[in-house]
Design an enzyme around this catalytic site. Structure first.
Site, PDB file in Angstrom:
ATOM      1  N   LYS A 200     -26.839  62.410  -5.042  1.00  0.00           N
ATOM      2  CA  LYS A 200     -27.994  63.090  -5.790  1.00  0.00           C
ATOM      3  C   LYS A 200     -29.046  63.019  -4.474  1.00  0.00           C
ATOM      4  O   LYS A 200     -29.701  64.058  -4.281  1.00  0.00           O
ATOM      5  CB  LYS A 200     -28.387  62.102  -6.914  1.00  0.00           C
ATOM      6  CG  LYS A 200     -29.708  62.677  -7.360  1.00  0.00           C
ATOM      7  CD  LYS A 200     -29.949  61.707  -8.689  1.00  0.00           C
ATOM      8  CE  LYS A 200     -31.354  62.088  -9.100  1.00  0.00           C
ATOM      9  NZ  LYS A 200     -31.771  61.374 -10.132  1.00  0.00           N
ATOM     10  N   GLU A 206     -22.906  55.211   2.658  1.00  0.00           N
ATOM     11  CA  GLU A 206     -21.409  55.455   2.530  1.00  0.00           C
ATOM     12  C   GLU A 206     -20.822  56.923   2.474  1.00  0.00           C
ATOM     13  O   GLU A 206     -19.981  57.175   3.282  1.00  0.00           O
ATOM     14  CB  GLU A 206     -20.787  54.768   1.167  1.00  0.00           C
ATOM     15  CG  GLU A 206     -20.765  53.222   1.238  1.00  0.00           C
ATOM     16  CD  GLU A 206     -22.005  52.602   0.657  1.00  0.00           C
ATOM     17  OE1 GLU A 206     -23.090  53.305   0.583  1.00  0.00           O
ATOM     18  OE2 GLU A 206     -21.965  51.670  -0.204  1.00  0.00           O
ATOM     19  N   GLY A 260     -27.893  58.973 -11.639  1.00  0.00           N
ATOM     20  CA  GLY A 260     -26.663  58.828 -11.055  1.00  0.00           C
ATOM     21  C   GLY A 260     -25.499  58.558 -12.041  1.00  0.00           C
ATOM     22  O   GLY A 260     -24.385  59.256 -11.990  1.00  0.00           O
ATOM     23  N   ARG A 261     -25.738  57.545 -12.837  1.00  0.00           N
ATOM     24  CA  ARG A 261     -24.548  57.061 -13.564  1.00  0.00           C
ATOM     25  C   ARG A 261     -24.262  57.745 -14.773  1.00  0.00           C
ATOM     26  O   ARG A 261     -23.408  57.217 -15.773  1.00  0.00           O
ATOM     27  CB  ARG A 261     -24.727  55.349 -13.739  1.00  0.00           C
ATOM     28  CG  ARG A 261     -25.976  54.852 -14.294  1.00  0.00           C
ATOM     29  CD  ARG A 261     -26.062  53.514 -14.293  1.00  0.00           C
ATOM     30  NE  ARG A 261     -27.342  53.164 -14.725  1.00  0.00           N
ATOM     31  CZ  ARG A 261     -28.630  53.017 -13.891  1.00  0.00           C
ATOM     32  NH1 ARG A 261     -28.586  53.653 -12.666  1.00  0.00           N
ATOM     33  NH2 ARG A 261     -29.711  52.563 -14.345  1.00  0.00           N
ATOM     34  N   GLU A 346     -25.276  48.582 -14.376  1.00  0.00           N
ATOM     35  CA  GLU A 346     -26.559  48.815 -13.386  1.00  0.00           C
ATOM     36  C   GLU A 346     -27.696  49.481 -14.387  1.00  0.00           C
ATOM     37  O   GLU A 346     -28.781  49.118 -13.902  1.00  0.00           O
ATOM     38  CB  GLU A 346     -26.002  50.362 -12.464  1.00  0.00           C
ATOM     39  CG  GLU A 346     -27.093  50.455 -11.321  1.00  0.00           C
ATOM     40  CD  GLU A 346     -26.340  51.541 -10.440  1.00  0.00           C
ATOM     41  OE1 GLU A 346     -25.751  51.046  -9.391  1.00  0.00           O
ATOM     42  OE2 GLU A 346     -26.602  52.736 -10.649  1.00  0.00           O
ATOM     43  N   HIS A 377      -0.453  40.841 -21.217  1.00  0.00           N
ATOM     44  CA  HIS A 377       0.334  39.975 -20.298  1.00  0.00           C
ATOM     45  C   HIS A 377      -0.426  39.515 -19.154  1.00  0.00           C
ATOM     46  O   HIS A 377       0.040  39.055 -18.143  1.00  0.00           O
ATOM     47  CB  HIS A 377       1.589  40.598 -19.778  1.00  0.00           C
ATOM     48  CG  HIS A 377       2.388  41.220 -21.127  1.00  0.00           C
ATOM     49  ND1 HIS A 377       3.374  40.433 -21.545  1.00  0.00           N
ATOM     50  CD2 HIS A 377       2.342  42.237 -21.808  1.00  0.00           C
ATOM     51  CE1 HIS A 377       3.880  41.183 -22.786  1.00  0.00           C
ATOM     52  NE2 HIS A 377       3.084  42.243 -22.493  1.00  0.00           N
ATOM     53  N   LYS A 489     -29.024  47.212   0.159  1.00  0.00           N
ATOM     54  CA  LYS A 489     -28.915  48.294   1.311  1.00  0.00           C
ATOM     55  C   LYS A 489     -29.943  47.977   2.371  1.00  0.00           C
ATOM     56  O   LYS A 489     -29.574  48.409   3.522  1.00  0.00           O
ATOM     57  CB  LYS A 489     -29.701  49.616   0.444  1.00  0.00           C
ATOM     58  CG  LYS A 489     -28.548  50.251  -0.638  1.00  0.00           C
ATOM     59  CD  LYS A 489     -29.138  51.405  -1.137  1.00  0.00           C
ATOM     60  CE  LYS A 489     -28.613  51.878  -2.199  1.00  0.00           C
ATOM     61  NZ  LYS A 489     -29.179  53.030  -2.900  1.00  0.00           N
TER      62      LYS A 489
HETATM   63  O1  F6P Z   1     -25.744  52.061  -6.562  1.00  0.00           O
HETATM   64  C1  F6P Z   1     -27.132  52.677  -6.492  1.00  0.00           C
HETATM   65  C2  F6P Z   1     -27.127  54.190  -6.646  1.00  0.00           C
HETATM   66  O2  F6P Z   1     -28.014  54.715  -6.525  1.00  0.00           O
HETATM   67  C3  F6P Z   1     -26.273  54.731  -7.875  1.00  0.00           C
HETATM   68  O3  F6P Z   1     -27.185  54.688  -8.844  1.00  0.00           O
HETATM   69  C4  F6P Z   1     -25.854  55.966  -7.453  1.00  0.00           C
HETATM   70  O4  F6P Z   1     -24.783  56.552  -8.574  1.00  0.00           O
HETATM   71  C5  F6P Z   1     -25.115  55.783  -6.397  1.00  0.00           C
HETATM   72  O5  F6P Z   1     -26.177  54.636  -5.704  1.00  0.00           O
HETATM   73  C6  F6P Z   1     -24.961  57.130  -5.514  1.00  0.00           C
HETATM   74  O6  F6P Z   1     -26.156  57.688  -5.112  1.00  0.00           O
HETATM   75  P1  F6P Z   1     -26.298  59.184  -4.543  1.00  0.00           P
HETATM   76  O7  F6P Z   1     -25.780  60.191  -5.722  1.00  0.00           O
HETATM   77  O8  F6P Z   1     -27.532  59.327  -4.277  1.00  0.00           O
HETATM   78  O9  F6P Z   1     -25.365  59.111  -3.487  1.00  0.00           O
END
Ligand code: F6P
Length: 524
Positions: A200, A206, A260-261, A346, A377, A489
């Site tokens: 987003k 990452e 995002g979530r 979150e 189990h 971060k």
């Molecule tokens: O973990 C923080 C966060 O902002 C989440 O809420 C989100 O889903 C994720 O990082 C990835 O963010 P982006 O879609 O901006 O890469």
């Protein structure tokens, strides 16, 4: 208008619940149950393909009515309407929260319909092979590069709906762990692979780092001009995606008002769409839309997300249960728990209320679990005989997908038996051996669904989205921001700087400094 900002512990209902809890805490509910033959009927809800049995909860009619009073006193109904009507209820980020608009088939926003069309068109070309790679071959593998909300929902759904999949293989690169990226790339052919970069913000460390590694790998065999046939992006940051080298027509938009979530329903679901086809993706959305309507319109005492949220608050805040488990009796739902962990924790892992004040009551529950019958189990011993109270949702399906009723009957017999054993224990039996005594009285919700279809999965996911929203409203917190992930971060950036400078003393903390010294020694 902003959300109501009511401290739940100051309400009349809360005080009444505290008094009521004193009567309930020592009650052996098995006894209550056996004296009331209609209890199972009283505490069940039938809705579409769903059958919810919540009779095995430590509740009575009075508990339920007090919990509903609580929901009313904190103005839940108003909050639901505010969310659906697009008010900026995510106040700390000044955003509306409209993931429900992504699946509103009654009144679809033009931009949503246009994005769905773009997804349909694109996924069809990928699936039918008319989209060709740089050597003229059709796509065989789709790789989603993204993390958190840009990963977990898509992976969970593509796996859950494996039965409905076409022959495209899908892969997910999320972790910044270079070993994982290398393992994933090992089996991929650049000529036949499509990469979907999902972010987003298009700034997530990452995702951008992994996307760069993948692009470099791709360019070992192809040229810059070939990128447009193999890389697309999903983002609200069009400029960021363009700067990365993605052409404008290969960017699938995301809206500011989708968190995002909660974004698997948006173009973030492009990998789902490729894996199961647009028709099934649309059915997923329709299932969620049905649940939205149920949530919005149904009275609280028959409203599945509201009830599950209220029970959860009851255990969390009165019984002081710290966690709740989710156990799906379906291997297909293996990734449901990691998905819910982000969605729930979150959202509701907050300790400041909507007035900006430190909270002195418990909020976000810890969600954990795995699939049944495997979990029996593994951790079920603790559910049955441990010292902690762990309310558990059992999710299962009446029909198996492959028609193997022999296995399915055993699977589901275990589902039903476990909820019964947890509840009944060895109550009313004389057990001389203390090690073989089961107190029972362990609460469960049974969510029995006719069949694992895209539509029913959509409803199930939306159920949990709404449940967590209700909890956030009651706890008087903002569920739709996630400031808690920001500090980590920033510190990670400073730490990376110390590593790249080969200078451990640049970090603040002496423990970290020593760890870095050790780490850098290994590198030399
Ligand atoms: O973990 C923080 C966060 O902002 C989440 O809420 C989100 O889903 C994720 O990082 C990835 O963010 P982006 O879609 O901006 O890469």
């Amino acid at each position: 208008m902003s959300l109501p900002k009511i401290n739940p512990t100051k309400t009349e209902a809360w005080k009444a619940l505290e008094a009521h809890f004193q009567e309930m805490k020592g009650l052996q509910m098995q006894d209550v149950f056996s004296k009331n033959p209609s209890r199972a009927d009283r505490f069940k809800i039938e809705w579409q393909d769903f059958y919810l049995d919540c009779s095995k909860n430590r509740i009575t009619d009075e508990t339920l009515s007090l919990l509903i009073n609580l929901a009313e006193e904190v103005k839940l109904k108003e909050a639901i309407n505010q969310q659906f009507s697009g008010e900026k209820i995510n106040e700390t980020e000044n955003r509306a929260v409209l993931h429900t608009a992504l699946r509103n088939f009654e009144n679809m926003k033009l931009e949503v319909a246009a994005t769905l069309q773009k997804m349909k068109h694109f996924s069809e070309e990928i699936i039918n092979g008319s989209h060709k790679g740089f050597t003229g071959k059709a796509v065989t593998d789709v790789v989603n590069i993204g993390i958190g909300g840009s990963h977990l929902g898509s992976e969970m759904v593509t796996e859950a709906l494996q039965f409905y999949r076409n022959n495209l293989r899908t892969h997910f690169i999320a972790n910044i762990d270079g070993d994982d990226v290398a393992e994933k790339l090992k089996n991929l052919n650049p000529e036949t692979t499509l990469f979907i970069i999902v972010s987003k913000s298009f700034t997530t460390q990452e995702t951008i780092a992994n996307a760069s590694v993948v692009r470099d790998w791709f360019l070992k065999n192809a040229s810059e001009a070939d990128i447009e046939k193999h890389f697309v992006a999903v983002s609200a940051n069009v400029k960021g995606a363009k700067d990365f080298g993605i052409s404008e027509e290969n960017i699938f938009p995301m809206q500011d008002w989708v968190g995002g979530r909660f974004s698997l329903w948006s173009s973030v679901g492009l990998s789902i769409c490729c894996a199961i086809g647009f028709k099934n993706f649309e059915a997923l959305l329709k299932g969620a839309f049905e649940m939205d309507n149920h949530f919005k319109k149904e009275d609280f005492d028959k409203n599945i997300p509201v009830l599950l949220a209220l029970f959860s608050v009851w255990y969390n805040n009165f019984f002081k249960a710290e966690s709740e488990a989710v156990v799906a009796y379906s291997q297909y739902l293996q990734k449901l728990v990691p998905y819910l962990q982000q969605a729930v924790m979150e959202s509701n892992g907050k300790s400041v209320d909507r007035n900006g004040k430190k909270i002195n009551y418990q909020t976000g529950t810890i969600v954990w679990g795995n699939v049944g019958s495997n979990s029996q189990h593994a951790f079920f011993q603790l559910l049955h005989q441990g010292t902690k109270l762990i309310p558990t949702d059992f999710i299962g399906f009446s029909e198996p997908l492959h028609g193997n009723s022999y296995n399915h009957n055993i699977l589901m017999a275990n589902f039903f038996a476990q909820t019964e054993a947890l509840w009944e224990g060895t109550f009313a039996k004389k057990v001389e051996n203390p090690f073989k005594n089961f107190e029972g009285n362990k609460p469960t919700n049974s969510i029995l669904i006719k069949k694992l279809t895209p539509k029913n999965l959509g409803s199930l996911i939306a159920l949990y989205e709404h449940k967590l929203f209700v909890q956030g409203i009651i706890w008087n917190i903002f569920s739709y921001d996630q400031w808690g992930v920001e500090l980590g971060k920033t510190v990670a950036n400073d730490t990376l700087n110390a590593i790249e400078e080969n200078n451990p003393s640049l970090v603040k903390n002496s423990s970290t400094e020593k760890l870095l010294t050790q780490f850098l020694k290994k590198l030399q």
